[in-house]
Design an enzyme around this catalytic site. Structure first.
Site, mmCIF file in Angstrom:
data_model
loop_
_atom_site.group_PDB
_atom_site.id
_atom_site.type_symbol
_atom_site.label_atom_id
_atom_site.label_comp_id
_atom_site.label_asym_id
_atom_site.label_seq_id
_atom_site.Cartn_x
_atom_site.Cartn_y
_atom_site.Cartn_z
ATOM 1 N N HIS A 131 0.862 -1.191 0.000
ATOM 2 C CA HIS A 131 0.000 0.000 0.000
ATOM 3 C C HIS A 131 0.893 1.234 0.000
ATOM 4 C CE1 HIS A 131 -3.565 2.464 0.822
ATOM 5 N NE2 HIS A 131 -2.782 3.157 1.639
ATOM 6 N N CYS A 132 0.790 2.042 -1.051
ATOM 7 C CA CYS A 132 1.633 3.226 -1.212
ATOM 8 C C CYS A 132 0.890 4.436 -0.657
ATOM 9 C CB CYS A 132 1.974 3.435 -2.689
ATOM 10 S SG CYS A 132 3.087 4.828 -2.974
ATOM 11 N N ARG A 133 1.472 5.056 0.365
ATOM 12 C CA ARG A 133 0.848 6.240 0.957
ATOM 13 C C ARG A 133 1.032 7.477 0.083
ATOM 14 N NH1 ARG A 133 3.616 5.908 6.775
ATOM 15 N NH2 ARG A 133 5.370 5.432 5.397
ATOM 16 N N ASN A 181 -1.829 7.060 -2.118
ATOM 17 C CA ASN A 181 -3.089 6.837 -1.398
ATOM 18 C C ASN A 181 -3.864 5.692 -2.027
ATOM 19 O OD1 ASN A 181 -4.948 7.293 0.642
ATOM 20 N ND2 ASN A 181 -6.075 8.845 -0.509
ATOM 21 N N ASN A 182 -3.139 4.708 -2.522
ATOM 22 C CA ASN A 182 -3.748 3.584 -3.218
ATOM 23 C C ASN A 182 -2.836 2.378 -3.086
ATOM 24 O OD1 ASN A 182 -5.628 2.214 -4.717
ATOM 25 N ND2 ASN A 182 -4.977 3.022 -6.688
#
Length: 565
Positions: free
Chosen positions: A173-175, A178-179
């Site tokens: 999950h890539c902050r 945001n996805n």
């Protein structure tokens, strides 16, 4: 509620920072970097290359954030839409309606609307993978059921709690986006990292060149600053702006380059970021305590380990009952309310007088160590071990379960079920436990493991009577105590404590015959049975207490004589 994509509110702080830094560096390049190279040819080349890289970063970022990486099975059930249409945000069901209750009518402005939908569709369409069809055919054979999404997902999907959905081919999950990054947007994510890496290199290189010219060719730079930016700007403030933007690009370039080469090694090894994290945690963290060890080391009473329900021994009928930690039936919930209120300072071991015992109970459990991305550790990691660790983590997951577990949610690996309930279609089963354990079959005399369904055939009744007769022959002599099961009292009753109930006598035979009878025959025989009044009297005297087995006089006398001799 599950998030469809990264542009859905609320936005993450890192996402806002990434977008802000991108536009800040872009404006700084066109305003402070490229026009001050001192050569028109160099200026045009730098602007052309930088424009292509910046536009690529912008498009890929919008694409990676806008693609829905969810497993195609989680929205099909909720929206009742086909799988190939569930990923299209423009699809509207036939029964959809507007806010005012009328039919939903899509308004468009002709050619401009069609072009806009085409561009948006190109931005959010999932990545093309050559091995997608082969993986889908293999994963359909080993599908999983997500208990949080309440849907069947593919084998390599994982539930992301930040997005609230299962991601197909979950990587991480890539902050900053945001996805989640999964199978549907992983190629776009790698391309985004590559484009951003070269974009930052161009930014940093031109920034260093302009900063050096501020001190090497001072007169030419002062003339350009006055010509391009006006008289309000001098050389020192201009150099400060260049230093800040160049340093910012360098600070972004170092971790991005590390991440880019990290994913290059991941692709080379054929594993994902999730498998890398699971493999490192398996190497660094100690193994958790097994369920068997917890049962052995637990010193607090519980329904499964209490002395009443965990009874295991040899019955007086000479039949050995062998089972591990299985209770004969589910006891009252007398310890569950206080089971969580455990005082930690009462554990075995000395406690220093200088330590407040109450402060020990306020300690938080140790948190998991955060695994950082390290290309050097990844290069030394065996891909097979990482895949095995990830498979083990998926197998032990309490969220993703095999599809077979959906049909029987209480099914476990053990043959003993802690949630046993009488069958609805068998009235006689309510008086017996349908509990099974290793080494126990229907041939045992113990009525706990012998069900007498109402629709049992006469042949089965005869076989059960023959089993009782065979058990009688193996009974001890009448001077020893014998025990029979009282289905109404819910416990074993000693026959030697009642006059005339010795084994082989009329009342003893009547008790043994009563055990194998069905529900109607049992109640009819119990009316004329002298033991019924005795059982009711014992139950009234006993009240709500748990059953207690007392030794007879003959057993006590024989035990004392054995000890003294």
């Amino acid at each position: 509620m599950a998030r469809r994509h990264g542009w859905q509110l609320p936005a993450h702080t890192f996402q806002v920072v990434a977008i802000t830094v991108f536009f800040l560096l872009t404006v700084a390049y066109y305003a402070f970097f490229a026009p001050f190279l001192g050569n028109k040819l160099y200026e045009y080349i730098a602007i052309g290359v930088y424009s292509f890289l910046a536009f690529s970063v912008l498009v890929l970022y919008i694409r990676c954030t806008g693609i829905d990486p969810a497993d195609p099975g989680i929205f099909v059930k909720a929206d009742n839409t086909p799988a190939h249409k569930s990923q299209n945000s423009n699809y509207v069901p036939e029964n959809a309606s507007a806010i005012d209750g009328g039919p939903y009518i899509r308004h468009g402005s002709g050619c401009c609307s069609a072009i806009g939908r085409f561009i948006c569709g190109c931005l959010v369409i999932q990545d093309c993978r050559r091995d997608t069809q082969q993986e889908q055919s293999n994963e359909q054979e080993e599908a999983l059921f997500c208990s949080l999404c309440n849907a069947e997902v593919r084998m390599f999907s994982k539930h992301c709690r930040s997005c609230g959905k299962c991601v197909d081919g979950f990587d991480h999950h890539c902050r900053w986006l945001n996805n989640c990054v999964g199978q549907k947007n992983y190629i776009s994510f790698v391309c985004l990292m590559a484009a951003s890496f070269f974009w930052l290199i161009a930014e940093f290189g031109v920034g260093v060149t302009v900063f050096v010219r501020c001190f090497v060719d001072q007169k030419a730079m002062e003339h350009l600053i006055t010509e391009k930016l006006g008289l309000g700007f001098s050389r020192p403030p201009f150099a400060a702006v260049v230093v800040v933007c160049t340093t910012l690009s360098l600070l972004a370039l170092i971790p991005l380059g590390e991440l880019f080469f990290f994913h290059m090694i991941l692709i080379r090894k054929g594993i994902t970021t999730y498998e890398y994290v699971v493999a490192l945690r398996a190497q660094t963290e100690p193994l958790g305590t097994s369920v068997d060890e917890l049962d052995q080391t637990s010193q607090y009473p519980s329904p499964a380990s209490s002395a009443v329900t965990a009874t295991s021994a040899r019955s007086s009928l000479g039949l050995s009952i062998q089972y591990r930690g299985a209770s004969l039936c589910t006891p009252p919930n007398i310890f569950v309310d206080q089971q969580d209120d455990v005082i930690q300072h009462l554990e075995p071991g000395p406690v220093r007088s200088t330590i407040d015992p109450d402060s020990l109970s306020q300690k938080k459990p140790p948190q998991r160590q955060q695994v950082r991305i390290n290309p050097w550790k990844l290069a030394k990691l065996d891909s097979k071990e990482a895949s095995k660790a990830a498979a083990k983590a998926r197998a032990s997951s309490s969220v993703l379960l095999p599809v077979s577990s959906r049909q029987n949610p209480y099914k476990t690996s053990s043959n003993v079920s802690g949630r046993s309930s009488p069958g609805r279609g068998k009235p006689a089963d309510s008086e017996s436990c349908s509990l099974s354990s290793p080494g126990l079959t229907r041939d045992h005399f113990n009525p706990m493991y012998m069900s007498s369904p109402a629709n049992e055939s006469p042949l089965n009744e005869e076989e059960s009577r023959n089993a009782v007769v065979a058990a009688r022959r193996n009974l001890p002599s009448s001077d020893e105590s014998s025990v029979v099961w009282d289905p109404e009292a819910g416990r074993f009753v000693s026959l030697s404590r009642i006059p005339g109930t010795d084994v082989g006598g009329p009342l003893g035979n009547e008790c043994l015959n009563t055990i194998t009878s069905t529900g109607t025959d049992r109640s009819r025989r119990a009316r004329g049975n002298p033991l019924t009044g005795y059982f009711q009297q014992v139950r009234s005297q006993r009240g709500d207490q748990l059953p207690v087995f007392m030794p007879t006089d003959s057993q006590l006398h024989r035990h004392l004589s054995t000890r003294f001799h």
